[in-house]
Scaffold this motif. Structure first.
Motif, PDB file in Angstrom:
ATOM      1  N   ILE A   1       4.618  -6.997   6.899  1.00 14.65           N
ATOM      2  CA  ILE A   1       5.038  -5.899   7.764  1.00 14.65           C
ATOM      3  C   ILE A   1       4.027  -4.764   7.624  1.00 14.65           C
ATOM      4  N   THR A   2       3.523  -4.317   8.776  1.00  9.28           N
ATOM      5  CA  THR A   2       2.446  -3.323   8.785  1.00  9.28           C
ATOM      6  C   THR A   2       2.821  -2.158   9.682  1.00  9.28           C
ATOM      7  N   PRO A   3       2.786  -0.913   9.185  1.00  5.04           N
ATOM      8  CA  PRO A   3       3.040   0.242  10.064  1.00  5.04           C
ATOM      9  C   PRO A   3       2.038   0.296  11.203  1.00  5.04           C
ATOM     10  N   GLN A   4       2.526   0.568  12.405  1.00  3.95           N
ATOM     11  CA  GLN A   4       1.618   0.694  13.549  1.00  3.95           C
ATOM     12  C   GLN A   4       0.877   2.029  13.524  1.00  3.95           C
ATOM     13  N   LEU A   5       1.424   3.017  12.847  1.00  3.97           N
ATOM     14  CA  LEU A   5       0.745   4.269  12.525  1.00  3.97           C
ATOM     15  C   LEU A   5       1.093   4.620  11.088  1.00  3.97           C
TER      16      LEU A   5
ATOM     17  N   GLY B   1       0.829  -1.199   0.000  1.00  5.85           N
ATOM     18  CA  GLY B   1       0.000   0.000   0.000  1.00  5.85           C
ATOM     19  C   GLY B   1       0.861   1.244   0.000  1.00  5.85           C
ATOM     20  N   SER B   2       0.232   2.397   0.187  1.00  5.91           N
ATOM     21  CA  SER B   2       0.951   3.666   0.204  1.00  5.91           C
ATOM     22  C   SER B   2       0.255   4.623   1.154  1.00  5.91           C
ATOM     23  N   TRP B   3       0.993   5.660   1.533  1.00  8.07           N
ATOM     24  CA  TRP B   3       0.455   6.722   2.386  1.00  8.07           C
ATOM     25  C   TRP B   3       1.027   8.043   1.898  1.00  8.07           C
ATOM     26  N   THR B   4       0.166   9.060   1.774  1.00  7.22           N
ATOM     27  CA  THR B   4       0.589  10.380   1.321  1.00  7.22           C
ATOM     28  C   THR B   4       0.516  11.358   2.481  1.00  7.22           C
ATOM     29  N   SER B   5       1.630  12.022   2.736  1.00  7.13           N
ATOM     30  CA  SER B   5       1.714  12.957   3.849  1.00  7.13           C
ATOM     31  C   SER B   5       0.853  14.188   3.593  1.00  7.13           C
ATOM     32  N   PRO B   6      -0.014  14.554   4.527  1.00 10.13           N
ATOM     33  CA  PRO B   6      -0.782  15.789   4.357  1.00 10.13           C
ATOM     34  C   PRO B   6       0.074  17.030   4.530  1.00 10.13           C
ATOM     35  N   GLN B   7       1.273  16.888   5.125  1.00 14.29           N
ATOM     36  CA  GLN B   7       2.139  18.037   5.341  1.00 14.29           C
ATOM     37  C   GLN B   7       3.066  18.292   4.161  1.00 14.29           C
ATOM     38  N   THR B   8       3.749  17.243   3.689  1.00 18.61           N
ATOM     39  CA  THR B   8       4.727  17.422   2.609  1.00 18.61           C
ATOM     40  C   THR B   8       4.207  16.953   1.261  1.00 18.61           C
ATOM     41  N   HIS B   9       3.085  16.226   1.254  1.00 25.56           N
ATOM     42  CA  HIS B   9       2.492  15.640   0.047  1.00 25.56           C
ATOM     43  C   HIS B   9       3.396  14.586  -0.588  1.00 25.56           C
ATOM     44  N   ILE B  10       4.346  14.070   0.165  1.00 27.18           N
ATOM     45  CA  ILE B  10       5.182  12.963  -0.305  1.00 27.18           C
ATOM     46  C   ILE B  10       4.418  11.665  -0.117  1.00 27.18           C
ATOM     47  N   THR B  11       4.478  10.784  -1.113  1.00 28.10           N
ATOM     48  CA  THR B  11       3.850   9.469  -1.015  1.00 28.10           C
ATOM     49  C   THR B  11       4.909   8.424  -0.700  1.00 28.10           C
ATOM     50  N   TYR B  12       4.685   7.689   0.393  1.00 27.46           N
ATOM     51  CA  TYR B  12       5.605   6.647   0.839  1.00 27.46           C
ATOM     52  C   TYR B  12       4.951   5.278   0.678  1.00 27.46           C
ATOM     53  N   PRO B  13       5.739   4.223   0.471  1.00 27.20           N
ATOM     54  CA  PRO B  13       5.162   2.883   0.588  1.00 27.20           C
ATOM     55  C   PRO B  13       4.702   2.645   2.016  1.00 27.20           C
ATOM     56  N   SER B  14       3.677   1.807   2.187  1.00 25.27           N
ATOM     57  CA  SER B  14       3.109   1.587   3.515  1.00 25.27           C
ATOM     58  C   SER B  14       2.576   0.151   3.580  1.00 25.27           C
ATOM     59  N   GLY B  15       3.389  -0.742   4.118  1.00 21.47           N
ATOM     60  CA  GLY B  15       3.052  -2.162   4.167  1.00 21.47           C
ATOM     61  C   GLY B  15       3.876  -2.941   3.162  1.00 21.47           C
ATOM     62  N   TRP B  16       4.429  -4.064   3.606  1.00 23.63           N
ATOM     63  CA  TRP B  16       5.346  -4.830   2.766  1.00 23.63           C
ATOM     64  C   TRP B  16       5.135  -6.323   2.987  1.00 23.63           C
ATOM     65  N   LYS B  17       5.451  -7.091   1.962  1.00 30.11           N
ATOM     66  CA  LYS B  17       5.576  -8.535   2.080  1.00 30.11           C
ATOM     67  C   LYS B  17       6.993  -8.909   1.677  1.00 30.11           C
ATOM     68  N   LEU B  18       7.693  -9.632   2.545  1.00 29.24           N
ATOM     69  CA  LEU B  18       9.061 -10.053   2.290  1.00 29.24           C
ATOM     70  C   LEU B  18       9.122 -11.569   2.268  1.00 29.24           C
ATOM     71  N   THR B  19       9.820 -12.111   1.289  1.00 28.17           N
ATOM     72  CA  THR B  19      10.072 -13.548   1.217  1.00 28.17           C
ATOM     73  C   THR B  19      11.573 -13.765   1.087  1.00 28.17           C
ATOM     74  N   ILE B  20      12.134 -14.582   1.978  1.00 29.07           N
ATOM     75  CA  ILE B  20      13.557 -14.910   1.940  1.00 29.07           C
ATOM     76  C   ILE B  20      13.690 -16.422   1.835  1.00 29.07           C
ATOM     77  N   ASN B  21      14.468 -16.879   0.868  1.00 26.40           N
ATOM     78  CA  ASN B  21      14.685 -18.307   0.667  1.00 26.40           C
ATOM     79  C   ASN B  21      16.191 -18.556   0.607  1.00 26.40           C
ATOM     80  N   ASP B  22      16.751 -18.962   1.756  1.00 25.28           N
ATOM     81  CA  ASP B  22      18.193 -19.160   1.874  1.00 25.28           C
ATOM     82  C   ASP B  22      18.440 -20.355   2.791  1.00 25.28           C
ATOM     83  N   GLN B  23      19.641 -20.906   2.724  1.00 26.44           N
ATOM     84  CA  GLN B  23      19.953 -22.060   3.569  1.00 26.44           C
ATOM     85  C   GLN B  23      19.929 -21.721   5.055  1.00 26.44           C
TER      86      GLN B  23
END
Length: 376
Positions: free
Chosen positions: A325-329, A295-317
Motif C-alpha cells: 500500500i502506497t500513499p498517492q501523496l 517508510g515514514s513522512w514528517t509533516s513540515p507544518q506539525t512536525h508529526i511523523t506518520y508511517p507512510s507505506g505498508w505491507k499487509l499479509t493475510i492468511n485465512d480460509q
C-alpha cells in the motif's frame, strides 16, 4: 462530564461551551473507533452481543439522539478536461453530529481533495451550532439529511448525494451503492469496553457520477466511494490513536481493517473484515494478519511523523493476500483544531499485490491518528 459542563456554563459563554464540546470530539475523525487508555476487548466472532436493538433501514440511515454520530465518505474520482488531459483525485467528506445534555446540536465537517494530477492536497473545515433544531430520534424514513452551511449529505437506500466547495474545488457527486451495507462485527455493533457501544455499518462499493470544478474548470467525474455511518453513546476516554484502512480492489472485493493503540503505541484491538464480490462479509481473526511499515513522512507544518507505506499479509480460509500500500501523496494531513480540535493524516492510497492467488490492484483510504508526541 455534566458537572464539568455546568461549571463552564457559570463561567463561560455558550459559544465557549460548544467549542469545548467540539474539542471533546477530537477522536470523531475516525470512522469506527475511539481512543481509550482502558483495555479494549479483541473484536472477534465469540464476543457477546449487547442487548441493543438491531439496525433497521431506512430508519438508521438518518440522525439519532445519541452522543456521537458521523457520516463519512472517501473515494477516488476520474475526469477528462476539454484538452483531453486526464485528472485523478481522492476526496474525503464527513459531517459529525454531537449531542450533549440539553445543549443545542453541534455539527462539524471536513472536506478534502487530494489532487493527484497536480500533486497537491487541499482541505477545509466548518462547524455550526443549531440552536433551534429538533433533536433527532432515529425514526425518520427519509434517510440522511445533514448539512453544515452549503456542505450537504443526502441519501436514502444507497442513493446518496454530496455537495461541498472550497477555494479552487467544488464537487457535486451522486453515489449509488453496488452492494448491500456491511454490518460490522456481523450485527453492526462494536464494543469499546468502558467507552460504550457503537452502531457501525459501511457501504463499501459506491459508484460515483457527477461533477468537479477544478480551478474554474468544470468536468464530469466517475469513480468509486466508501461510506461509513457510525453512532452511539460513546466518548473518548484517553489519548491513544488508530490506523484505519479501507481497501477497494478491481476484482469487486473490499477489505476494512483497523488497529486501536494505547498512549504508548501498544495495539489493544484489531478488526479485519473481508467483503467478497457477492457482498458476503467475513470477519477475519487478528492472528491471520501480519503488517510492516515501509517508510515514514514528517509533516513540515506539525512536525508529526506518520508511517507512510505498508505491507499487509493475510492468511485465512476466506482470504489470502499479500498487499503493498502506497500513499498517492505523502502530505495528506488535516490540521483541524478549529472544528474538531485535532490533527490527523487521511489520504488516498494505491494497492498492488496478490489476493486469493491472483494479481490484484486497487485504491483505498487510510486514516492515522495519535501520532503527535505525547506531552507530560
Amino acid at each position: 462530564m455534566n458537572k464539568r459542563f455546568r461549571h463552564r456554563r457559570q463561567t463561560f459563554t455558550l459559544s465557549g461551551i460548544l467549542l469545548g464540546l467540539l474539542l471533546a470530539l477530537s477522536s470523531c475523525s475516525f470512522p469506527g473507533v475511539v481512543s481509550t487508555s482502558e483495555q479494549l476487548p479483541q473484536v472477534n466472532q465469540a464476543e457477546p452481543t449487547p442487548q441493543l436493538p438491531p439496525i433497521h433501514f431506512p430508519q438508521d440511515e438518518g440522525a439519532h439522539n445519541k452522543l456521537t454520530e458521523w457520516w463519512y465518505y472517501t473515494g477516488h474520482l476520474n475526469a477528462t478536461s476539454g484538452d483531453g488531459k486526464t485528472h485523478h483525485y481522492g476526496f474525503e467528506m464527513v459531517i459529525f453530529q454531537a449531542l450533549r445534555s440539553n445543549l443545542p446540536p453541534v455539527y462539524a465537517s471536513h472536506f478534502a481533495i487530494s489532487d493527484i494530477t497536480r500533486g497537491e492536497f487541499h482541505y477545509d473545515q466548518r462547524r455550526r451550532v443549531v440552536s433551534s433544531a429538533a433533536i433527532p430520534d432515529g425514526t425518520s424514513t427519509q434517510g440522511i439529511n445533514v448539512n453544515v452551511g452549503d456542505w450537504s449529505i443526502r441519501g436514502l437506500d444507497g442513493h446518496d448525494h454530496l455537495a461541498a466547495s472550497m477555494k479552487d474545488y467544488t464537487v457535486d457527486l451522486n453515489l449509488l451503492a453496488r452492494k448491500e451495507p456491511v454490518l460490522h462485527n456481523k450485527d453492526g455493533l462494536i464494543t469499546y469496553g468502558l467507552a460504550g457501544y457503537s452502531y457501525y455499518y459501511s457501504r463499501t462499493n459506491m459508484e460515483i457520477s457527477g461533477t468537479i470544478i477544478d480551478h474554474g474548470q468544470h468536468m464530469n467525474v466517475t469513480g468509486k466511494a466508501w461510506m461509513d455511518h457510525q453512532w452511539g453513546n460513546f466518548l473518548t476516554l484517553g489519548s491513544g490513536g488508530w490506523d484505519w484502512f479501507s481497501l477497494q480492489f478491481k476484482d469487486n472485493t473490499e477489505i476494512m481493517l483497523y488497529f486501536i493503540r494505547d498512549a504508548s503505541g501498544k495495539i489493544l484491538s484489531t478488526y479485519i473484515g473481508y467483503i467478497d464480490a457477492q457482498a458476503r462479509d467475513y470477519l477475519i481473526p487478528a492472528q491471520a494478519l501480519q503488517t510492516s511499515v515501509l517508510g515514514s513522512w514528517t509533516s513540515p507544518q506539525t512536525h508529526i511523523t506518520y508511517p507512510s507505506g505498508w505491507k499487509l499479509t493475510i492468511n485465512d480460509q476466506h482470504v489470502q493476500a499479500t498487499l503493498t500500500i502506497t500513499p498517492q501523496l505523502k502530505d495528506q494531513e488535516l490540521v483541524v483544531y478549529p472544528s474538531t480540535g485535532n490533527v490527523y493524516w487521511e489520504g488516498a492510497v494505491s494497492i498492488s499485490g496478490q489476493l486469493n492467488e491472483k494479481p490484484v490492484d486497487g485504491e483505498g483510504y487510510i486514516e492515522l491518528t495519535g501520532y503527535a508526541p505525547k506531552t507530560a
